[in-house]
Design a protein around this motif. Structure first.
Motif, mmCIF file in Angstrom:
data_model
loop_
_atom_site.group_PDB
_atom_site.id
_atom_site.type_symbol
_atom_site.label_atom_id
_atom_site.label_comp_id
_atom_site.label_asym_id
_atom_site.label_seq_id
_atom_site.Cartn_x
_atom_site.Cartn_y
_atom_site.Cartn_z
ATOM 1 N N MET A 1 0.557 -0.975 0.131
ATOM 2 C CA MET A 1 -0.058 -0.289 0.550
ATOM 3 C C MET A 1 1.086 1.274 -0.085
ATOM 4 S SD MET A 1 -3.344 0.532 2.710
ATOM 5 C CE MET A 1 -3.069 2.217 3.781
ATOM 6 N N ALA A 2 0.112 2.151 -0.652
ATOM 7 C CA ALA A 2 1.212 3.632 -1.097
ATOM 8 C C ALA A 2 1.422 4.322 0.268
ATOM 9 C CB ALA A 2 1.081 4.240 -2.190
ATOM 10 N N PHE A 3 2.153 5.324 0.702
ATOM 11 C CA PHE A 3 2.793 5.846 1.830
ATOM 12 C C PHE A 3 1.374 7.102 1.954
ATOM 13 C CE2 PHE A 3 3.768 10.199 3.900
ATOM 14 C CZ PHE A 3 3.631 9.222 5.047
ATOM 15 N N GLU A 4 0.584 7.574 3.254
ATOM 16 C CA GLU A 4 -0.134 9.091 2.831
ATOM 17 C C GLU A 4 0.205 9.217 4.121
ATOM 18 O OE1 GLU A 4 -5.519 8.935 1.921
ATOM 19 O OE2 GLU A 4 -4.156 7.447 0.809
ATOM 20 N N ASN A 5 0.498 10.645 3.560
ATOM 21 C CA ASN A 5 0.262 11.739 4.868
ATOM 22 C C ASN A 5 -1.571 10.994 5.486
ATOM 23 O OD1 ASN A 5 2.918 12.753 4.875
ATOM 24 N ND2 ASN A 5 2.488 13.597 2.743
ATOM 25 N N PRO A 6 -1.141 11.484 7.270
ATOM 26 C CA PRO A 6 -1.974 11.536 7.447
ATOM 27 C C PRO A 6 -3.131 12.580 6.815
ATOM 28 C CG PRO A 6 -0.308 11.686 8.891
ATOM 29 C CD PRO A 6 0.306 12.138 7.479
ATOM 30 N N SER A 7 -4.512 12.939 7.072
ATOM 31 C CA SER A 7 -5.325 14.033 6.985
ATOM 32 C C SER A 7 -4.901 15.676 7.690
ATOM 33 C CB SER A 7 -6.779 13.976 7.399
ATOM 34 O OG SER A 7 -7.063 14.044 8.635
ATOM 35 N N ARG A 8 -5.345 16.732 6.643
ATOM 36 C CA ARG A 8 -5.312 17.952 7.887
ATOM 37 C C ARG A 8 -5.593 17.794 9.065
ATOM 38 N NH1 ARG A 8 -3.697 21.074 3.147
ATOM 39 N NH2 ARG A 8 -1.308 21.015 2.948
ATOM 40 N N GLU A 9 -6.888 17.370 9.646
ATOM 41 C CA GLU A 9 -7.351 17.325 10.936
ATOM 42 C C GLU A 9 -6.533 16.275 11.730
ATOM 43 O OE1 GLU A 9 -9.220 15.775 8.023
ATOM 44 O OE2 GLU A 9 -10.413 18.413 8.024
ATOM 45 N N GLU A 10 -6.082 15.466 11.411
ATOM 46 C CA GLU A 10 -5.118 14.948 12.054
ATOM 47 C C GLU A 10 -3.898 15.675 12.335
ATOM 48 O OE1 GLU A 10 -5.830 10.175 11.116
ATOM 49 O OE2 GLU A 10 -5.005 11.586 9.354
ATOM 50 N N ILE A 11 -2.990 16.181 11.316
ATOM 51 C CA ILE A 11 -2.356 17.177 11.455
ATOM 52 C C ILE A 11 -2.508 17.936 12.334
ATOM 53 C CG2 ILE A 11 -0.507 18.569 10.634
ATOM 54 C CD1 ILE A 11 -0.993 16.672 8.231
ATOM 55 N N ALA A 12 -3.255 18.886 11.934
ATOM 56 C CA ALA A 12 -3.602 19.658 13.342
ATOM 57 C C ALA A 12 -3.742 19.435 15.196
ATOM 58 C CB ALA A 12 -5.338 20.346 13.073
ATOM 59 N N ASP A 13 -4.231 18.319 15.276
ATOM 60 C CA ASP A 13 -4.345 16.943 16.655
ATOM 61 C C ASP A 13 -2.630 16.779 17.002
ATOM 62 O OD1 ASP A 13 -7.230 17.491 16.618
ATOM 63 O OD2 ASP A 13 -7.238 15.088 16.192
ATOM 64 N N LEU A 14 -2.048 16.535 16.006
ATOM 65 C CA LEU A 14 -0.749 16.510 16.235
ATOM 66 C C LEU A 14 0.054 17.740 17.029
ATOM 67 C CD1 LEU A 14 0.045 13.902 13.145
ATOM 68 C CD2 LEU A 14 -0.115 12.902 15.403
ATOM 69 N N LEU A 15 -0.243 18.378 16.141
ATOM 70 C CA LEU A 15 -0.090 20.150 16.440
ATOM 71 C C LEU A 15 -0.509 21.007 17.320
ATOM 72 C CD1 LEU A 15 1.092 21.586 12.828
ATOM 73 C CD2 LEU A 15 2.781 20.363 14.038
ATOM 74 N N ARG A 16 -1.108 20.836 17.645
ATOM 75 C CA ARG A 16 -2.124 21.117 19.141
ATOM 76 C C ARG A 16 -1.833 20.598 20.156
ATOM 77 N NH1 ARG A 16 -7.557 20.488 17.291
ATOM 78 N NH2 ARG A 16 -7.536 22.257 15.586
ATOM 79 N N ASN A 17 -1.508 18.871 20.211
ATOM 80 C CA ASN A 17 -0.574 18.640 21.227
ATOM 81 C C ASN A 17 0.849 18.498 21.156
ATOM 82 O OD1 ASN A 17 -3.390 18.090 22.572
ATOM 83 N ND2 ASN A 17 -3.770 16.502 20.808
ATOM 84 N N ALA A 18 1.404 18.823 20.705
ATOM 85 C CA ALA A 18 2.096 18.882 20.582
ATOM 86 C C ALA A 18 3.377 19.095 21.911
ATOM 87 C CB ALA A 18 3.532 18.940 19.399
ATOM 88 N N GLY A 19 4.107 18.572 22.028
ATOM 89 C CA GLY A 19 5.112 19.211 23.476
ATOM 90 C C GLY A 19 6.323 19.407 23.011
#
Length: 140
Positions: A1-19
C-alpha cells in the motif's frame, strides 16, 4: 500500500497536542531553512530541541548530538536531513518513544516511514511543519 500522509485534521491534532519538537539537522545559521522554520515554530509557542552534533546551542536551547541524548520526552521528531539518513533517524526516534516522525518538505523515505509505522509512530513526509501549522491552526 502506498504511503499517505495524515489528513489535515489529524495533522492539526498532532500539532495542537505537541509538546517537545526535536529538530534533527537544525542549523545554527540563520540563513538556513531549518533555522527559519524552527525559529518561526518557536515564536508560535512550540518547544524546539535542536539536534546537531556540531553546535552547543541554537535558538537559545541546548543542542544535543543525537535524539538519544535528549533527557526529556519528545513528541515530534522533525527532520532536516537528506533522505538516505532518515531510516537511521527513524530508528532512533522509535528508540526514544517519539510519537511522530516528520520529514520536511522535499524529504521522502519509504523505509523511514515503514520503521515509524512499525514502531507505532505516525509518519509525515514531504511537508513543511511551519506551513502545516499555518494551514491547520492558523499560526495559533
Amino acid at each position: 500500500m502506498a504511503f499517505e500522509n495524515p489528513s489535515r485534521e489529524e495533522i492539526a491534532d498532532l500539532l495542537r497536542n505537541a509538546g517537545n519538537i526535536a529538530v534533527v539537522g537544525l542549523s545554527d545559521r540563520p540563513d538556513r531553512t531549518s533555522y527559519m522554520v524552527s525559529a518561526a515554530m518557536q515564536t508560535r509557542g512550540y518547544r524546539i530541541i535542536p539536534v546537531n552534533p556540531g553546535a552547543t546551542e541554537i535558538l537559545g536551547e541546548k543542542c544535543y548530538s543525537s535524539l538519544k541524548d535528549i533527557p526529556e520526552s519528545v513528541d515530534i521528531v522533525n527532520v532536516f536531513r537528506r533522505s538516505e539518513y532518515c531510516a537511521d533517524v527513524a530508528r532512533e526516534a522509535a528508540e526514544i518513544g517519539a510519537k511522530v516522525l516528520w520529514l520536511q518538505q522535499g524529504i521522502v523515505s519509504e523505509e523511514a516511514a515503514d520503521i515509524a509505522k512499525n514502531a507505532g509512530m505516525i509518519a509525515i513526509m514531504d511537508r513543511c511543519i511551519k506551513v502545516e501549522d499555518s494551514i491547520a491552526l492558523g499560526g495559533r
